[in-house]
Design an enzyme around this catalytic site. Structure first.
Site, PDB file in Angstrom:
ATOM      1  N   GLY A  19       0.777  -1.241   0.000  1.00 36.43           N
ATOM      2  CA  GLY A  19       0.000   0.000   0.000  1.00 36.43           C
ATOM      3  C   GLY A  19       0.804   1.284   0.000  1.00 36.43           C
ATOM      4  O   GLY A  19       0.279   2.347   0.337  1.00 36.43           O
ATOM      5  N   ASN A  21       1.856   2.964  -2.570  1.00 39.13           N
ATOM      6  CA  ASN A  21       1.288   3.886  -3.570  1.00 39.13           C
ATOM      7  C   ASN A  21      -0.032   4.485  -3.077  1.00 39.13           C
ATOM      8  O   ASN A  21      -0.328   5.647  -3.349  1.00 39.13           O
ATOM      9  CB  ASN A  21       1.091   3.170  -4.911  1.00 39.13           C
ATOM     10  N   ILE A  99      -6.111 -10.090 -12.287  1.00 40.68           N
ATOM     11  CA  ILE A  99      -6.434  -9.439 -13.569  1.00 40.68           C
ATOM     12  C   ILE A  99      -7.884  -8.981 -13.479  1.00 40.68           C
ATOM     13  O   ILE A  99      -8.768  -9.757 -13.102  1.00 40.68           O
ATOM     14  CB  ILE A  99      -6.191 -10.403 -14.745  1.00 40.68           C
ATOM     15  N   LEU A 100      -8.078  -7.704 -13.801  1.00 42.74           N
ATOM     16  CA  LEU A 100      -9.414  -7.111 -13.666  1.00 42.74           C
ATOM     17  C   LEU A 100     -10.336  -7.671 -14.752  1.00 42.74           C
ATOM     18  O   LEU A 100      -9.944  -7.742 -15.921  1.00 42.74           O
ATOM     19  CB  LEU A 100      -9.257  -5.601 -13.832  1.00 42.74           C
ATOM     20  N   HIS A 116       3.002   0.381 -13.067  1.00 39.10           N
ATOM     21  CA  HIS A 116       3.759  -0.858 -13.278  1.00 39.10           C
ATOM     22  C   HIS A 116       5.251  -0.541 -13.145  1.00 39.10           C
ATOM     23  O   HIS A 116       5.720   0.473 -13.684  1.00 39.10           O
ATOM     24  CB  HIS A 116       3.447  -1.408 -14.675  1.00 39.10           C
ATOM     25  N   VAL A 154      -3.430  -6.781 -21.026  1.00 40.80           N
ATOM     26  CA  VAL A 154      -2.702  -6.542 -19.768  1.00 40.80           C
ATOM     27  C   VAL A 154      -1.416  -5.744 -20.006  1.00 40.80           C
ATOM     28  O   VAL A 154      -0.594  -6.110 -20.865  1.00 40.80           O
ATOM     29  CB  VAL A 154      -2.381  -7.891 -19.078  1.00 40.80           C
ATOM     30  N   GLU A 184       7.274   5.974  -8.696  1.00 44.12           N
ATOM     31  CA  GLU A 184       5.861   5.556  -8.702  1.00 44.12           C
ATOM     32  C   GLU A 184       5.041   6.487  -7.827  1.00 44.12           C
ATOM     33  O   GLU A 184       3.940   6.908  -8.199  1.00 44.12           O
ATOM     34  CB  GLU A 184       5.732   4.123  -8.158  1.00 44.12           C
TER      35      GLU A 184
HETATM   36  C1  GAR Z   1       4.387  -1.437  -6.972  1.00 41.65           C
HETATM   37  O1  GAR Z   1       5.770  -1.539  -7.234  1.00 41.65           O
HETATM   38  C2  GAR Z   1       3.624  -1.477  -8.288  1.00 41.65           C
HETATM   39  O2  GAR Z   1       4.290  -0.876  -9.355  1.00 41.65           O
HETATM   40  C3  GAR Z   1       3.522  -2.962  -8.505  1.00 41.65           C
HETATM   41  O3  GAR Z   1       3.227  -3.481  -7.245  1.00 41.65           O
HETATM   42  C4  GAR Z   1       3.869  -2.678  -6.252  1.00 41.65           C
HETATM   43  C5  GAR Z   1       2.846  -2.329  -5.214  1.00 41.65           C
HETATM   44  O4  GAR Z   1       3.469  -1.671  -4.133  1.00 41.65           O
HETATM   45  N1  GAR Z   1       2.526  -3.287  -9.486  1.00 41.65           N
HETATM   46  C6  GAR Z   1       2.684  -4.256 -10.373  1.00 41.65           C
HETATM   47  O5  GAR Z   1       3.646  -4.997 -10.389  1.00 41.65           O
HETATM   48  C7  GAR Z   1       1.566  -4.363 -11.379  1.00 41.65           C
HETATM   49  N2  GAR Z   1       1.877  -5.314 -12.410  1.00 41.65           N
HETATM   50  P1  GAR Z   1       2.593  -0.912  -3.064  1.00 41.65           P
HETATM   51  O6  GAR Z   1       1.536  -1.936  -2.543  1.00 41.65           O
HETATM   52  O7  GAR Z   1       3.560  -0.545  -1.985  1.00 41.65           O
HETATM   53  O8  GAR Z   1       1.934   0.261  -3.709  1.00 41.65           O
END
Ligand code: GAR
Length: 217
Positions: A19, A21, A99-100, A116, A154, A184
């Site tokens: 979490g 992000n 996958i949504l 991503h 995707v 990110e």
């Molecule tokens: C992030 O690095 C995001 O880019 C990745 O999951 C992590 C979530 O971190 N997403 C993917 O790999 C999507 N294919 P967070 O829970 O700390 O935000």
């Protein structure tokens, strides 16, 4: 919902894990950089630490665990029901693992962003830390992150923004991931602001950013 809340665009954030992000989105809202309110956090796991972050900020939470549904479509229907009830204007996938279902994407055309941890189209398809590990294994000298519009393909929807970081000689998956994560946390709130303010235009499968007429005055 009070009057001020109804004027502020509502977003849903879909999570599965840590979490960070989601936390960055809350921080951007608190700092006035993102004009939105998190109306709903949907987690695919009941034990996701992201749910604690959501609760700390007083956001409504829903768990839609794929295992609890007979099919991806049924899970999709549950997600749509929750999004509809929360009256969200846009959705951010912030480390959302399942996958949504296509029905969700069709219900919110060009309104769903995904972050991503690679420079797409390189290292598409996997979930963190796989893209970072694959980038290291490939020996690339630059990596980064991408925010794109979610489509049925995707990790292949229109690219909204990217940020590059160097890959250093002694990087591990952890150090590279940490360097990417900083970007990110900057890009996801920024691109949400672009989307909600109407600056983002999707034409012929490409994302374009209209001039910022508000800040220019
Ligand atoms: C992030 O690095 C995001 O880019 C990745 O999951 C992590 C979530 O971190 N997403 C993917 O790999 C999507 N294919 P967070 O829970 O700390 O935000």
């Amino acid at each position: 919902m009070n009057e001020e809340q109804s004027d502020t665009p509502a977003i849903a954030v879909l999570v599965s894990g840590r979490g960070s992000n989601l936390d960055a989105i809350f921080r951007a809202i608190e700092q006035g950089d993102l004009h939105a309110r998190v109306a709903l956090v949907i987690s695919s796991r009941a034990d996701a630490p992201a749910l604690d972050i959501a609760r700390q900020h007083g956001a409504d939470t829903v768990v839609v665990a794929p295992k609890s549904y007979g099919s991806r479509a049924e899970a999709g229907a549950a997600i749509i029901a929750a999004l509809t009830a929360a009256q969200v204007d846009a959705i951010a996938l912030a480390g959302f693992k399942p996958i949504l279902d296509a029905s969700v994407i069709e219900a919110y055309p060009d309104r769903i962003l995904n972050v991503h941890p690679s420079l797409l189209p390189a290292f598409a398809g996997g979930m963190a830390p796989r893209p970072q590990a694959d980038a290291l294994a490939a020996g690339v000298k630059l990596s980064g992150c991408t925010v794109h519009i979610v489509t049925a393909d995707v990790d292949a929807g229109p690219i909204v923004a990217q940020a590059a970081v160097p890959v250093l000689e002694d990087d591990t998956v952890e150090t590279l991931s940490a360097r990417i994560l900083v970007e990110e946390h900057r890009l996801l709130p920024l691109t949400l602001e672009w989307l909600l303010s109407g600056r983002l235009q999707i034409e012929d499968g490409r994302a374009r950013l209209a001039p910022d007429t508000v800040s220019a005055h």
